[in-house]
Design an enzyme around this catalytic site. Sequence first.
Site, PDB file in Angstrom:
ATOM      1  N   LYS A  66     -19.666  -0.525 -46.830  1.00 41.53           N
ATOM      2  CA  LYS A  66     -19.568  -1.708 -47.702  1.00 41.53           C
ATOM      3  C   LYS A  66     -18.673  -1.492 -48.917  1.00 41.53           C
ATOM      4  CE  LYS A  66     -23.751  -3.846 -46.138  1.00 41.53           C
ATOM      5  NZ  LYS A  66     -24.917  -4.646 -46.401  1.00 41.53           N
ATOM      6  N   ASP A 102     -24.460 -10.767 -49.016  1.00 40.87           N
ATOM      7  CA  ASP A 102     -25.763 -10.125 -49.259  1.00 40.87           C
ATOM      8  C   ASP A 102     -26.351 -10.624 -50.580  1.00 40.87           C
ATOM      9  OD1 ASP A 102     -25.838  -8.490 -47.017  1.00 40.87           O
ATOM     10  OD2 ASP A 102     -24.996  -6.742 -48.035  1.00 40.87           O
TER      11      ASP A 102
HETATM   12  P1  NAP Z   1     -25.521   2.914 -47.815  1.00 42.79           P
HETATM   13  O1  NAP Z   1     -24.264   2.462 -48.441  1.00 42.79           O
HETATM   14  O2  NAP Z   1     -25.468   3.924 -46.729  1.00 42.79           O
HETATM   15  O3  NAP Z   1     -26.391   3.398 -49.069  1.00 42.79           O
HETATM   16  C1  NAP Z   1     -27.690   3.657 -49.049  1.00 42.79           C
HETATM   17  C2  NAP Z   1     -28.091   4.519 -50.245  1.00 42.79           C
HETATM   18  O4  NAP Z   1     -29.377   4.982 -49.905  1.00 42.79           O
HETATM   19  C3  NAP Z   1     -27.233   5.755 -50.452  1.00 42.79           C
HETATM   20  O5  NAP Z   1     -26.210   5.504 -51.361  1.00 42.79           O
HETATM   21  C4  NAP Z   1     -28.235   6.784 -50.935  1.00 42.79           C
HETATM   22  O6  NAP Z   1     -28.347   6.757 -52.365  1.00 42.79           O
HETATM   23  C5  NAP Z   1     -29.548   6.318 -50.340  1.00 42.79           C
HETATM   24  N1  NAP Z   1     -29.889   7.136 -49.165  1.00 42.79           N
HETATM   25  C6  NAP Z   1     -29.171   7.323 -48.051  1.00 42.79           C
HETATM   26  N2  NAP Z   1     -29.804   8.162 -47.216  1.00 42.79           N
HETATM   27  C7  NAP Z   1     -30.957   8.524 -47.835  1.00 42.79           C
HETATM   28  C8  NAP Z   1     -32.044   9.393 -47.508  1.00 42.79           C
HETATM   29  N3  NAP Z   1     -32.080  10.047 -46.354  1.00 42.79           N
HETATM   30  N4  NAP Z   1     -33.049   9.501 -48.405  1.00 42.79           N
HETATM   31  C9  NAP Z   1     -33.036   8.824 -49.565  1.00 42.79           C
HETATM   32  N5  NAP Z   1     -32.021   7.989 -49.934  1.00 42.79           N
HETATM   33  C10 NAP Z   1     -31.013   7.842 -49.083  1.00 42.79           C
HETATM   34  O7  NAP Z   1     -26.359   1.714 -47.196  1.00 42.79           O
HETATM   35  P2  NAP Z   1     -26.313   0.174 -47.645  1.00 42.79           P
HETATM   36  O8  NAP Z   1     -25.200  -0.507 -46.971  1.00 42.79           O
HETATM   37  O9  NAP Z   1     -26.412   0.131 -49.122  1.00 42.79           O
HETATM   38  O10 NAP Z   1     -27.654  -0.380 -46.943  1.00 42.79           O
HETATM   39  C11 NAP Z   1     -28.930   0.145 -47.268  1.00 42.79           C
HETATM   40  C12 NAP Z   1     -30.002  -0.455 -46.357  1.00 42.79           C
HETATM   41  O11 NAP Z   1     -30.148  -1.850 -46.604  1.00 42.79           O
HETATM   42  C13 NAP Z   1     -29.697  -0.324 -44.851  1.00 42.79           C
HETATM   43  O12 NAP Z   1     -30.885  -0.029 -44.163  1.00 42.79           O
HETATM   44  C14 NAP Z   1     -29.211  -1.693 -44.474  1.00 42.79           C
HETATM   45  O13 NAP Z   1     -29.447  -1.995 -43.102  1.00 42.79           O
HETATM   46  C15 NAP Z   1     -30.081  -2.565 -45.386  1.00 42.79           C
HETATM   47  N6  NAP Z   1     -29.493  -3.894 -45.647  1.00 42.79           N
HETATM   48  C16 NAP Z   1     -30.137  -5.001 -45.181  1.00 42.79           C
HETATM   49  C17 NAP Z   1     -29.618  -6.256 -45.441  1.00 42.79           C
HETATM   50  C18 NAP Z   1     -30.325  -7.493 -44.959  1.00 42.79           C
HETATM   51  O14 NAP Z   1     -29.676  -8.522 -44.824  1.00 42.79           O
HETATM   52  N7  NAP Z   1     -31.622  -7.434 -44.740  1.00 42.79           N
HETATM   53  C19 NAP Z   1     -28.421  -6.387 -46.158  1.00 42.79           C
HETATM   54  C20 NAP Z   1     -27.807  -5.236 -46.632  1.00 42.79           C
HETATM   55  C21 NAP Z   1     -28.342  -3.987 -46.361  1.00 42.79           C
HETATM   56  P3  NAP Z   1     -28.468   8.135 -53.194  1.00 42.79           P
HETATM   57  O15 NAP Z   1     -27.523   9.105 -52.540  1.00 42.79           O
HETATM   58  O16 NAP Z   1     -28.039   7.769 -54.567  1.00 42.79           O
HETATM   59  O17 NAP Z   1     -29.897   8.564 -53.110  1.00 42.79           O
END
Ligand code: NAP
Length: 251
Positions: A66, A102
């Site tokens: 993203k 989002d």
């Molecule tokens: P992302 O860019 O991969 O970021 C997620 C953040 O979570 C990372 O920056 C990290 O932060 C933390 N993280 C990652 N792996 C981790 C672990 N094993 N333990 C603890 N923290 C962890 O993902 P994203 O695009 O922001 O999306 C996050 C989630 O939201 C996903 O599951 C996605 O499917 C969901 N989502 C859902 C919707 C919907 O419409 N319902 C919309 C958007 C996103 P730190 O490194 O700072 O800890």
Amino acid sequence: MSVLRLGLIGNPLGHSWSQRWFEEMFRREGFEGATYGLYPLPSLDGLREWVLQEGLAGFNVTIPYKEAVIPYLDGLSEEARAIGAVNCVCVRDGRLTGHNTDAPAFRETLLPHLKPWHTRALVLGTGGASKAVSHVLRGLGVEPTLVSRGRTRGYAPTKRLSRVVSYAEAADLVKNHLLVVNATPVGMYPDTEATPWPYAERWTARHLAYDLIYNPAPTLFLKQATEHGAATLGGLPMLHRQAELSWDLWQ
Ligand code: NAP
């Protein structure tokens, strides 16, 4: 008949219900000329050439791209620029424009559940979804604090980014941060026995737990919040709303 080719890029995509949602919507609405594919891309190298070659008219962007997708785009909507993350791209005349659906989807699904005491929030994770969530919260007058595994040092707060704390600090803050949003992928299919929040005993009846994850429903994060009397919201209504808003942009 020309085909409107759409899809989702990310990696991995095994958890995603987006294709199912779009295909059901196309069937329901009688859009025979539209397709929505899943494209698990190992990297964004050559993205523009690939998009044009595939003939995509638009696509959604999910984990982990993203933020990383932004340098590949020709322009950004005002909200995507303010957030610093993109989950929807429109392709027109060879130009790629990034949007963030989002944010309005999160805003609309949260608002009916927000109580006067939800003035401060903990947002778990510091990725693209976390940026959209904290942007919306600030707009609603709810002060977000981001919770990170390791970004608390050397992560300068900017206009865009809120205060960032560790999970240990968050365990203490949660007593007066009555909204907690999971914006990490922890607990998502297939890793459904995991939770990003190890302090389940700190939930109270005044807390609202919002998990952006929609697969599984409910997640362990939400199950534990419910067990301790907190109100909960899962990510499915947000998924559907961001998809509807993406479709509006592509049309
Ligand atoms: P992302 O860019 O991969 O970021 C997620 C953040 O979570 C990372 O920056 C990290 O932060 C933390 N993280 C990652 N792996 C981790 C672990 N094993 N333990 C603890 N923290 C962890 O993902 P994203 O695009 O922001 O999306 C996050 C989630 O939201 C996903 O599951 C996605 O499917 C969901 N989502 C859902 C919707 C919907 O419409 N319902 C919309 C958007 C996103 P730190 O490194 O700072 O800890």
